[in-house]
Design a protein around this motif. Sequence first.
Motif, PDB file in Angstrom:
ATOM      1  N   THR A   1     -38.832  48.196   4.691  1.00 48.69           N
ATOM      2  CA  THR A   1     -40.088  47.499   4.896  1.00 48.69           C
ATOM      3  C   THR A   1     -40.975  47.547   3.671  1.00 48.69           C
ATOM      4  OG1 THR A   1     -41.017  49.501   5.860  1.00 48.69           O
ATOM      5  CG2 THR A   1     -40.054  47.898   7.380  1.00 48.69           C
ATOM      6  N   SER A   2     -40.509  48.162   2.611  1.00 47.90           N
ATOM      7  CA  SER A   2     -41.284  48.194   1.382  1.00 47.90           C
ATOM      8  C   SER A   2     -41.067  46.921   0.595  1.00 47.90           C
ATOM      9  CB  SER A   2     -40.878  49.406   0.539  1.00 47.90           C
ATOM     10  OG  SER A   2     -39.516  49.312   0.190  1.00 47.90           O
ATOM     11  N   THR A   3     -42.013  46.571  -0.244  1.00 46.53           N
ATOM     12  CA  THR A   3     -41.911  45.359  -1.041  1.00 46.53           C
ATOM     13  C   THR A   3     -41.656  45.717  -2.483  1.00 46.53           C
ATOM     14  OG1 THR A   3     -43.408  44.165   0.406  1.00 46.53           O
ATOM     15  CG2 THR A   3     -43.107  43.280  -1.808  1.00 46.53           C
ATOM     16  N   ASP A   4     -40.615  45.142  -3.025  1.00 43.41           N
ATOM     17  CA  ASP A   4     -40.277  45.372  -4.424  1.00 43.41           C
ATOM     18  C   ASP A   4     -40.612  44.120  -5.191  1.00 43.41           C
ATOM     19  OD1 ASP A   4     -37.159  46.176  -6.171  1.00 43.41           O
ATOM     20  OD2 ASP A   4     -39.216  45.894  -6.872  1.00 43.41           O
ATOM     21  N   SER A   5     -41.613  44.170  -6.053  1.00 42.69           N
ATOM     22  CA  SER A   5     -42.045  42.979  -6.781  1.00 42.69           C
ATOM     23  C   SER A   5     -41.460  42.934  -8.171  1.00 42.69           C
ATOM     24  CB  SER A   5     -43.582  42.941  -6.861  1.00 42.69           C
ATOM     25  OG  SER A   5     -44.048  44.079  -7.558  1.00 42.69           O
ATOM     26  N   SER A   6     -40.459  43.772  -8.427  1.00 41.25           N
ATOM     27  CA  SER A   6     -39.866  43.780  -9.761  1.00 41.25           C
ATOM     28  C   SER A   6     -39.060  42.523  -9.980  1.00 41.25           C
ATOM     29  CB  SER A   6     -38.972  45.008  -9.925  1.00 41.25           C
ATOM     30  OG  SER A   6     -37.864  44.937  -9.059  1.00 41.25           O
ATOM     31  N   MET A   7     -38.916  42.145 -11.240  1.00 42.06           N
ATOM     32  CA  MET A   7     -38.176  40.941 -11.614  1.00 42.06           C
ATOM     33  C   MET A   7     -36.980  41.364 -12.435  1.00 42.06           C
ATOM     34  SD  MET A   7     -39.965  38.272 -10.461  1.00 42.06           S
ATOM     35  CE  MET A   7     -39.753  36.866 -11.556  1.00 42.06           C
ATOM     36  N   ASP A   8     -35.987  41.956 -11.764  1.00 45.60           N
ATOM     37  CA  ASP A   8     -34.810  42.428 -12.481  1.00 45.60           C
ATOM     38  C   ASP A   8     -34.125  41.285 -13.204  1.00 45.60           C
ATOM     39  OD1 ASP A   8     -35.378  44.806 -11.419  1.00 45.60           O
ATOM     40  OD2 ASP A   8     -33.601  44.976 -10.147  1.00 45.60           O
ATOM     41  N   GLY A   9     -33.552  41.584 -14.361  1.00 48.30           N
ATOM     42  CA  GLY A   9     -32.851  40.562 -15.120  1.00 48.30           C
ATOM     43  C   GLY A   9     -31.525  40.238 -14.485  1.00 48.30           C
ATOM     44  N   HIS A  10     -31.061  39.004 -14.685  1.00 44.31           N
ATOM     45  CA  HIS A  10     -29.751  38.602 -14.213  1.00 44.31           C
ATOM     46  C   HIS A  10     -29.250  37.489 -15.103  1.00 44.31           C
ATOM     47  CE1 HIS A  10     -31.949  35.282 -12.442  1.00 44.31           C
ATOM     48  NE2 HIS A  10     -32.719  36.163 -11.846  1.00 44.31           N
ATOM     49  N   SER A  11     -27.968  37.171 -14.948  1.00 49.44           N
ATOM     50  CA  SER A  11     -27.319  36.246 -15.873  1.00 49.44           C
ATOM     51  C   SER A  11     -27.556  34.795 -15.527  1.00 49.44           C
ATOM     52  CB  SER A  11     -25.805  36.515 -15.886  1.00 49.44           C
ATOM     53  OG  SER A  11     -25.273  36.318 -14.596  1.00 49.44           O
ATOM     54  N   MET A  12     -28.202  34.500 -14.374  1.00 49.56           N
ATOM     55  CA  MET A  12     -28.381  33.123 -13.960  1.00 49.56           C
ATOM     56  C   MET A  12     -29.870  32.795 -13.980  1.00 49.56           C
ATOM     57  SD  MET A  12     -25.704  33.130 -10.811  1.00 49.56           S
ATOM     58  CE  MET A  12     -24.947  34.719 -10.630  1.00 49.56           C
TER      59      MET A  12
ATOM     60  N   ALA B   1     -39.688  42.322   3.647  1.00 48.36           N
ATOM     61  CA  ALA B   1     -38.391  42.892   3.274  1.00 48.36           C
ATOM     62  C   ALA B   1     -38.358  43.186   1.787  1.00 48.36           C
ATOM     63  CB  ALA B   1     -37.265  41.925   3.641  1.00 48.36           C
ATOM     64  N   GLN B   2     -37.644  44.223   1.442  1.00 47.68           N
ATOM     65  CA  GLN B   2     -37.463  44.577   0.032  1.00 47.68           C
ATOM     66  C   GLN B   2     -36.572  43.540  -0.630  1.00 47.68           C
ATOM     67  OE1 GLN B   2     -35.941  48.542  -0.629  1.00 47.68           O
ATOM     68  NE2 GLN B   2     -34.857  47.905  -2.471  1.00 47.68           N
TER      69      GLN B   2
ATOM     70  N   GLY C   1     -29.589  42.963  -7.712  1.00 48.18           N
ATOM     71  CA  GLY C   1     -30.420  42.797  -6.524  1.00 48.18           C
ATOM     72  C   GLY C   1     -31.021  44.105  -6.049  1.00 48.18           C
ATOM     73  N   SER C   2     -31.981  43.990  -5.123  1.00 51.40           N
ATOM     74  CA  SER C   2     -32.595  45.197  -4.551  1.00 51.40           C
ATOM     75  C   SER C   2     -32.561  45.204  -3.034  1.00 51.40           C
ATOM     76  CB  SER C   2     -34.053  45.332  -5.028  1.00 51.40           C
ATOM     77  OG  SER C   2     -34.852  44.301  -4.469  1.00 51.40           O
ATOM     78  N   ASN C   3     -32.268  44.059  -2.408  1.00 54.37           N
ATOM     79  CA  ASN C   3     -32.238  44.013  -0.953  1.00 54.37           C
ATOM     80  C   ASN C   3     -30.899  44.578  -0.457  1.00 54.37           C
ATOM     81  OD1 ASN C   3     -31.400  42.459   1.688  1.00 54.37           O
ATOM     82  ND2 ASN C   3     -33.629  42.481   1.628  1.00 54.37           N
ATOM     83  N   PRO C   4     -30.924  45.634   0.350  1.00 58.26           N
ATOM     84  CA  PRO C   4     -29.669  46.276   0.755  1.00 58.26           C
ATOM     85  C   PRO C   4     -28.763  45.372   1.578  1.00 58.26           C
ATOM     86  CG  PRO C   4     -31.532  47.203   1.967  1.00 58.26           C
ATOM     87  CD  PRO C   4     -32.116  46.348   0.883  1.00 58.26           C
ATOM     88  N   ASP C   5     -29.344  44.508   2.405  1.00 55.37           N
ATOM     89  CA  ASP C   5     -28.520  43.617   3.214  1.00 55.37           C
ATOM     90  C   ASP C   5     -27.853  42.550   2.353  1.00 55.37           C
ATOM     91  OD1 ASP C   5     -29.264  45.037   5.457  1.00 55.37           O
ATOM     92  OD2 ASP C   5     -30.863  43.650   6.019  1.00 55.37           O
ATOM     93  N   ALA C   6     -28.589  42.001   1.392  1.00 50.65           N
ATOM     94  CA  ALA C   6     -28.006  41.008   0.493  1.00 50.65           C
ATOM     95  C   ALA C   6     -26.902  41.631  -0.353  1.00 50.65           C
ATOM     96  CB  ALA C   6     -29.091  40.400  -0.401  1.00 50.65           C
TER      97      ALA C   6
END
Length: 208
Positions: A25-36, A53-54, A180-185
Amino acid sequence: MHTKIAASIAAATVGAFLLSGCSDTSTDSSMDGHSMTSMSSAPMSSMPASASAQFNDADVMFARMMYPHHAQAVEMAELVQGRSDNPDVQALASAIAAAQQPEMDQLTSWLAEWGQPAPSGDMGTMGGMDHGSGMGMMTQLDMDALAGLTGAEFDRQWLTMMIAHHTGAIDMAQAEIANGSNPDAQQMARTIVDTQQQEIDTMQQLLG
């Protein structure tokens, strides 16, 4: 041979449904880098308070891009009916559709929860992505050519195209696992990697 292949397909299909249902239930506002990076998502600061959702930018990218990718795989699976007489190809197509349609529904649900626009099955929405960059997406010409084939010729082309398509999905899923940071994704991404690699192995066997 058919029994072994059918068993491997069944095992892969079961794995596709083992998705965890609860998010932090925490919100992660980070913008992790990715290749796309050619698609942009809404800034995390604009997310409504109800989107609890995180998640991060990589999660949004994964959901937006995997939806049309899955939609094309389901379309390819539907082409098998009436064109292939091979029971192994028919079983594989059924397994692909059975696994990927529920995942499309889950991706749609996540995007809504995250305050993002609903995804589209139109591959033109994939933000100018280079389809030669490993995503495995087929052009409309590819799909039209496939639809015009039947019998063994259809089977050979369908298997070849689906291997490339699955390889692209695995690459996208691995990017989600890494960034990613969302555990379900991330769990869905791991399921995609495992299931689609098993299906690739089966398809390579069928191609000989």
